[in-house]
Design a protein around this motif. Sequence first.
Motif, PDB file in Angstrom:
ATOM      1  N   ILE A 537       0.861  -1.189   0.000  1.00 15.91           N
ATOM      2  CA  ILE A 537       0.000   0.000   0.000  1.00 15.91           C
ATOM      3  C   ILE A 537       0.888   1.226   0.000  1.00 15.91           C
ATOM      4  N   SER A 538       0.613   2.143  -0.911  1.00 22.68           N
ATOM      5  CA  SER A 538       1.343   3.416  -0.900  1.00 22.68           C
ATOM      6  C   SER A 538       0.477   4.467  -0.225  1.00 22.68           C
ATOM      7  N   ILE A 539       1.063   5.178   0.734  1.00 26.20           N
ATOM      8  CA  ILE A 539       0.327   6.272   1.374  1.00 26.20           C
ATOM      9  C   ILE A 539       0.860   7.598   0.825  1.00 26.20           C
ATOM     10  N   SER A 540       0.134   8.676   1.072  1.00 21.41           N
ATOM     11  CA  SER A 540       0.527   9.985   0.551  1.00 21.41           C
ATOM     12  C   SER A 540       1.944  10.355   1.007  1.00 21.41           C
ATOM     13  N   PRO A 541       2.779  10.863   0.099  1.00 18.92           N
ATOM     14  CA  PRO A 541       4.151  11.249   0.502  1.00 18.92           C
ATOM     15  C   PRO A 541       4.193  12.598   1.226  1.00 18.92           C
ATOM     16  N   TYR A 542       3.076  13.352   1.141  1.00 18.64           N
ATOM     17  CA  TYR A 542       3.112  14.735   1.662  1.00 18.64           C
ATOM     18  C   TYR A 542       3.270  14.837   3.185  1.00 18.64           C
ATOM     19  N   PRO A 543       2.595  13.995   4.001  1.00 19.81           N
ATOM     20  CA  PRO A 543       2.804  14.123   5.454  1.00 19.81           C
ATOM     21  C   PRO A 543       4.267  13.947   5.860  1.00 19.81           C
ATOM     22  N   ALA A 544       4.988  13.051   5.178  1.00 18.61           N
ATOM     23  CA  ALA A 544       6.414  12.852   5.506  1.00 18.61           C
ATOM     24  C   ALA A 544       7.216  14.118   5.193  1.00 18.61           C
ATOM     25  N   ILE A 545       6.870  14.780   4.079  1.00 22.83           N
ATOM     26  CA  ILE A 545       7.557  16.042   3.719  1.00 22.83           C
ATOM     27  C   ILE A 545       7.245  17.103   4.771  1.00 22.83           C
ATOM     28  N   LEU A 546       5.982  17.120   5.233  1.00 21.89           N
ATOM     29  CA  LEU A 546       5.572  18.073   6.273  1.00 21.89           C
ATOM     30  C   LEU A 546       6.390  17.841   7.554  1.00 21.89           C
ATOM     31  N   HIS A 547       6.538  16.586   7.950  1.00 19.87           N
ATOM     32  CA  HIS A 547       7.365  16.248   9.126  1.00 19.87           C
ATOM     33  C   HIS A 547       8.786  16.800   8.966  1.00 19.87           C
ATOM     34  N   GLU A 548       9.316  16.652   7.758  1.00 22.49           N
ATOM     35  CA  GLU A 548      10.685  17.103   7.474  1.00 22.49           C
ATOM     36  C   GLU A 548      10.808  18.622   7.614  1.00 22.49           C
ATOM     37  N   TYR A 549       9.850  19.346   7.021  1.00 25.14           N
ATOM     38  CA  TYR A 549       9.859  20.815   7.115  1.00 25.14           C
ATOM     39  C   TYR A 549       9.790  21.268   8.570  1.00 25.14           C
ATOM     40  N   VAL A 550       8.875  20.639   9.336  1.00 26.84           N
ATOM     41  CA  VAL A 550       8.667  21.062  10.726  1.00 26.84           C
ATOM     42  C   VAL A 550       9.906  20.761  11.572  1.00 26.84           C
ATOM     43  N   SER A 551      10.539  19.583  11.343  1.00 27.83           N
ATOM     44  CA  SER A 551      11.735  19.261  12.132  1.00 27.83           C
ATOM     45  C   SER A 551      12.880  20.235  11.836  1.00 27.83           C
ATOM     46  N   SER A 552      12.838  20.885  10.651  1.00 30.42           N
ATOM     47  CA  SER A 552      13.859  21.889  10.311  1.00 30.42           C
ATOM     48  C   SER A 552      13.352  23.317  10.558  1.00 30.42           C
ATOM     49  N   SER A 553      12.185  23.436  11.222  1.00 32.64           N
ATOM     50  CA  SER A 553      11.547  24.747  11.513  1.00 32.64           C
ATOM     51  C   SER A 553      11.301  25.584  10.256  1.00 32.64           C
ATOM     52  N   LYS A 554      10.999  24.911   9.145  1.00 31.94           N
ATOM     53  CA  LYS A 554      10.670  25.640   7.908  1.00 31.94           C
ATOM     54  C   LYS A 554       9.148  25.830   7.838  1.00 31.94           C
ATOM     55  N   TRP A 555       8.642  26.747   8.691  1.00 35.44           N
ATOM     56  CA  TRP A 555       7.194  26.898   8.840  1.00 35.44           C
ATOM     57  C   TRP A 555       6.535  27.464   7.592  1.00 35.44           C
ATOM     58  N   GLU A 556       7.213  28.375   6.930  1.00 39.94           N
ATOM     59  CA  GLU A 556       6.616  28.965   5.709  1.00 39.94           C
ATOM     60  C   GLU A 556       6.478  27.905   4.617  1.00 39.94           C
ATOM     61  N   ASP A 557       7.519  27.049   4.492  1.00 38.96           N
ATOM     62  CA  ASP A 557       7.450  25.960   3.509  1.00 38.96           C
ATOM     63  C   ASP A 557       6.320  24.999   3.849  1.00 38.96           C
ATOM     64  N   ALA A 558       6.128  24.751   5.151  1.00 43.48           N
ATOM     65  CA  ALA A 558       5.076  23.834   5.609  1.00 43.48           C
ATOM     66  C   ALA A 558       3.695  24.377   5.232  1.00 43.48           C
ATOM     67  N   VAL A 559       3.496  25.682   5.457  1.00 37.37           N
ATOM     68  CA  VAL A 559       2.205  26.314   5.104  1.00 37.37           C
ATOM     69  C   VAL A 559       2.004  26.259   3.593  1.00 37.37           C
ATOM     70  N   ARG A 560       3.068  26.537   2.841  1.00 36.31           N
ATOM     71  CA  ARG A 560       2.989  26.510   1.375  1.00 36.31           C
ATOM     72  C   ARG A 560       2.601  25.117   0.866  1.00 36.31           C
ATOM     73  N   LEU A 561       3.200  24.091   1.504  1.00 32.15           N
ATOM     74  CA  LEU A 561       2.898  22.705   1.116  1.00 32.15           C
ATOM     75  C   LEU A 561       1.416  22.389   1.366  1.00 32.15           C
ATOM     76  N   CYS A 562       0.904  22.782   2.535  1.00 35.54           N
ATOM     77  CA  CYS A 562      -0.504  22.522   2.866  1.00 35.54           C
ATOM     78  C   CYS A 562      -1.443  23.245   1.898  1.00 35.54           C
ATOM     79  N   ARG A 563      -1.056  24.449   1.500  1.00 36.98           N
ATOM     80  CA  ARG A 563      -1.895  25.197   0.534  1.00 36.98           C
ATOM     81  C   ARG A 563      -1.894  24.507  -0.827  1.00 36.98           C
ATOM     82  N   PHE A 564      -0.757  23.886  -1.158  1.00 38.88           N
ATOM     83  CA  PHE A 564      -0.644  23.191  -2.445  1.00 38.88           C
ATOM     84  C   PHE A 564      -1.464  21.892  -2.437  1.00 38.88           C
TER      85      PHE A 564
END
Length: 731
Positions: A537-564
């Motif tokens: 089963i393949s799950i969405s790759p986006y939550p993992a990217i979100l985890h990565e942004y947050v662990s690096s404190s890239k909050w603007e990138d995280a918001v941009r990803l969610c909007r996308f």
Amino acid sequence: MVIHQELVSCVGWTTAEELYSCSDDHQIVKWNLLTSETSQIVKLPDDIYPIDLHWFPKSLGIKKQSQAESFVLTSSDVGEDGQIKIWSKTGMLRSTLAQQGTPVYSVAWGPDSEKVLYTAGKQLIIKPLQPNAKVLQWKAHDGIILKVDWNSVNDLILSAGEDCKYKVWDSYGRPLYNSQPHEHPITSVAWAPDGELFAVGSFHTLRLCDKTGWSYALEKPNTGSIFNIAWSIDGTQIAGACGNGHVVFAHVVEQRWEWKNFQVTLTKRRTMQVRNVLNDAVDLLEFRDRVIKASLNYAHLVVSTSLQCYVFSTKNWNTPLIFDLKEGTVSLILQAERHFLLVDGGGIYLYSYEGRFISSPKFPGMRTDILNAQTVSLSNDTIAIKDKADEKIIFLFEASTGKPLGDGKLLSHKNEILEIALDQKGLTNDRKIAFIDKNRDLCITSVKRFGKEEQIIKLGTMVHTLAWSDTCNILCGLQDTRFTVWYYPNTVYVDRDILPKTLFERDASEFSKNPHIVSFVGNQVTIRRADGSLVHISISPYPAILHEYVSSSKWEDAVRLCRFVKEQTMWACLAAMAVANRDMTTAEIAYAAIGEIDKVQYINSIKELPSKESKMAHILMLSGNIQEAEMILLQAGLVYQAIQININLYNWERALELAVKYKTHVDTVLAYRQKFLETFGKQETNKRYLQYAEGLQIDWEKVRAKIEMEITKERERSSSSQSSKNIGLRH
């Protein structure tokens, strides 16, 4: 060369290369697999027909104790009287456990040696040694039961009968697997020592099965009925006692391990084949001794042979790192990103991928021979082991030292725990452990054990199997009819209300009954169905990217990803992640996106607060951590604010307790209490409130003035500490 003239009734290994067999020809014969020689050890009297053979002690694979010294032999004049007797090693009768009218064809000790399983016609009976303890009995087969076995690692029971079926049961007598009827009665069953496989013997039939029941392999040797099966101590080969006077030997091969684009297969006892499916490149790995265990994960293949351990990097298959094993037969290999764990009969050993010994955790009464992948878990900084003596307890160790974690407190749950799993990423302080208990509840808690009792929180119900992702802290599990992914399990600590919005769920009926999660690598989950087939089963790759942004404190990138992505689950995860990391600006955006307007307003009110302590306390309150919030305010000397949060939450007892203790704002608490009661048209009944209200006239103007003064004081204090910081910076 000695060969039996009559049917062989039983076999037993002393070492991985030496076997003894007994036959109706009254001979006990020794087989040496290295030299292929056989020799008669003893000729039994003509009236003794052996039916079973057990060596003592069972070797755990420790070099110092590699050979069993003595064995017990039963013959056909025993057992048909329907009695079960317990004897000492020296042959003294200790007790008669059971007496019945039907012959007992097979017995097995329970894993803790406190119970005995035995047959009574078509019934199976589990009888505890303790007098007056409850006896468990159930109808297991439609024909007479001929053979049973009970494994100490997985606690599962095998039974085989004249109804031509073999079955797998749990220790409560619940059926887990029921085979199709064979052509002939099933005459033998036996668990592999580690409980991962079992073998089944019948007329001209030898079958290798997974612990869940499905078949790996079926052989049709010309042997007659196979009356007895014995596994070698290392679990790599079996011997069968055959009706035609032969002993059949079989080796377990074609085991397969997969990780990303690599597939490793054990083609012969000492040879592995590695295939890279991306370019079809093939490498052959040759070993000096037979392969016993292997594990492929985190870009490394770890292989244990009878004497050595090999560590291969997936980047280079030609130059493995090799070191000698401390003890003997390895029964379990577990891997994490930075290191791996070897378990054998002597202990638990942690090594780096460079072959450096790191630590060896120990605890009182530790039995390593019964550990498996469900009861031991490894992360980069923590080792968790479920206790067998008390199944409600988990031992936690620091990986780098092997010492108990934190203040040495054990993790204790109210129910027995079945399966444990540590998350793999993030900071040591945030390390979490998920586990499934006897009620099939999935729980999560922090492994940090300092002072206060860490909360154990329920994440889900009717969960049968679980796995953490290897790339970020995403958890998946199979619930009754659903496959569920917890994209951010930490949400339960931050804002439990939005947990359902952070989940991904899909129907799991396609996986049939009793599926098992094999691995969770990247965004791919591999599930093995009850019939042995694998489903990916393949799950969405986006939550993992979100985890990565947050662990690096890239909050603007995280918001941009969610909007996308435009998915509610992403916004809900981001809201919880932002609150956990105290980023209120991002939290406000995320809460607004999932329509949590009250939370948006609350965050806005937090921003208006005068001091950082008040802000922190209200963020903790948003996460439901009331006590911590109160503690922060009291430590900062903000007593009124601590009282006020209890008033806001209608914690009237605590509000008055604080006011009395700190001798301040008793009238404020009484005023708010009176207003509260008036709103609902109630009279005061609380004795403490009646005591303090006696003779006191509430003056709201006075109360408001005091409150205003407190807020002004807090604001001034906050601005003065800020300006002193600035002065310090100027210097």
